[in-house]
Design a protein around this motif. Structure first.
Motif: not given
Length: 420
Positions: A137-152
């Motif tokens: 749960x921690x890994x998925x949300x913490x890593x998924x949050x990084x998608x905000x800097x590549x997805x326009x």
């Protein structure tokens, strides 16, 4: 003692004293001008003014406001309900929904920490309640949050575009395929790791039709933004204004979740955040002007061309450098300093500036998950009240997936340039 060693000692001392990045950059630029320049600090002021006198910068506060409005309102919860409804028939579907929610929300907010906080506040307790492993749960949300800097729309892509004078619209479009690749590989991994989890009972299932009706206005925003930019109806800067107007319209008048008092607090918080971003942009651009005036990028390019001469080795070395930079520098500072420095060098190896921008942002996206300065690690540790070491360990599998996508995008330019 040489001037370079003195500068290094000054920077190390400021870091040891936990000084703000703005102070460190300002002292560094001043020392560069006094030691290797003509000794006139007035140039720092001129460079700073030129750096912030750019129309594209207007998009940054507006995209931050968009994320803040949606976080304060109910758009995040509605988007999460849609993702859950889509994946609820799959074993481990809630884990996949966490990744998809981060991807969709980031396509609206353009910010990694905002995505992590908005989605994590809802889905972290939900994942634990459904007996998903805490580490996952921690890994998925913490890593998924990084998608905000590549997805326009992406604030780091805007910063890179400003620093290197590269088309921001092209950068937004170029980020679509890598962003989808990252989302897809994380979703597949989540489903595989949670393949033994039960599907929801009839009592806890969500109606897909109801979820789409409730979340439809929010899901329309990415289509509105990217469609408007790609079709030429408005520029990336104008798209930020459109996004803000649409978010306010939905949250204030359709959902009725944000009032005038809420808006006042949102604007206050955004102004405080800008107070830390704009000085970094202004001062870091002065570093770029100084380096360009002294011919550093051209000299570095000539040296690499003579001593490396192989684009594969150059890309590997550049990725290694950026991964190390991401461990110790924030994304905005790294893009402002290394973007203009690497672009002319990369051009000598035939690397397109748009492709370079995507490579840089992917590297620095991984930097958000690497200690000691990984921003998402710090945010997740604080927001979820978990040990920093546990959060760091939880993202390791996801970092491996992101490195795989990074290598593919680095050596297959088509993945970044196909839609241009």
């Amino acid at each position: 003692m040489s001037a370079s060693v003195i500068l290094l000692l000054i920077v190390v001392a400021l870091l040891a004293l936990r000084q703000n990045i703005v102070i460190i950059l300002a002292v560094t630029v001043a020392y560069l001008h006094l030691t290797w320049g003509d000794g006139d600090l007035l140039y720092m002021v001129e460079d700073a003014w030129i750096a912030i006198d750019k129309e594209a910068l207007l998009s940054i506060p507006m995209f931050i406001l968009v994320g803040a409005v949606m976080t304060r309102g109910s758009i995040a919860k509605r988007l999460i309900d849609v993702a859950i409804a889509f994946t609820q028939n799959l074993r481990g579907g809630l884990g996949a929904a966490a990744i998809l929610s981060c991807a969709v929300f980031s396509a609206i907010s353009g910010s990694s920490p905002v995505t992590l906080l908005a989605v994590g506040a809802v889905l972290y307790p939900a994942l634990l309640q459904e007996n998903y492993p805490k580490r996952f749960a921690l890994g998925a949300l913490t890593s998924g949050g990084t998608l905000g800097i590549i997805i326009p729309p992406s604030i780091p892509l805007i910063i890179y575009g400003i620093a290197t004078e590269t088309s921001i619209a092209d950068l937004f479009v170029a980020g679509i395929i890598p962003g989808l690749m990252l989302t897809g590989i994380m979703v597949v991994y989540s489903l595989y790791m949670n393949r033994d989890m039960p599907t929801p009972t009839a009592e806890t299932r969500k109606s897909l039709r109801t979820a789409l009706m409730r979340g439809g206005p929010a899901m329309f925003m990415p289509i509105l933004l990217l469609g408007g930019i790609y079709s030429g109806y408005f520029t990336p800067t104008e798209s930020a204004a459109v996004a803000l107007f649409y978010a306010l319209l939905v949250e204030m008048f359709l959902h009725r979740e944000v009032g005038l008092r809420d808006l006042y607090v949102i604007v206050q918080d955004t102004v405080a955040l800008l107070g830390s971003i704009v000085p970094i942009i202004a001062i870091a651009m002065s570093v770029n002007v100084f380096l360009a005036t002294e011919g550093v990028p051209n000299a570095l390019g000539a040296w690499l061309q003579a001593n490396v001469g192989n684009v594969v080795l150059f890309i590997l070395a550049m990725n290694l450098l950026l991964l190390l930079v991401g461990m110790f520098m924030d994304t905005i500072s790294a893009l402002l300093i290394f973007g203009p420095l690497l672009m002319p060098v990369a051009a000598t190896f035939g690397i397109d500036p748009v492709h370079l921008g995507i490579i840089m942002v992917l590297n620095l996206e991984i930097g958000l998950l690497t200690p000691p300065m990984g921003l998402n690690l710090l945010v997740a540790s604080t927001a979820f009240k978990e040990k920093f070491s546990l959060v760091t360990a939880s993202v390791i599998p996801f970092i491996g997936l992101m490195l795989l996508v990074l290598m593919l995008v680095s050596f297959v330019p088509w993945l970044s340039l196909a839609l241009l």
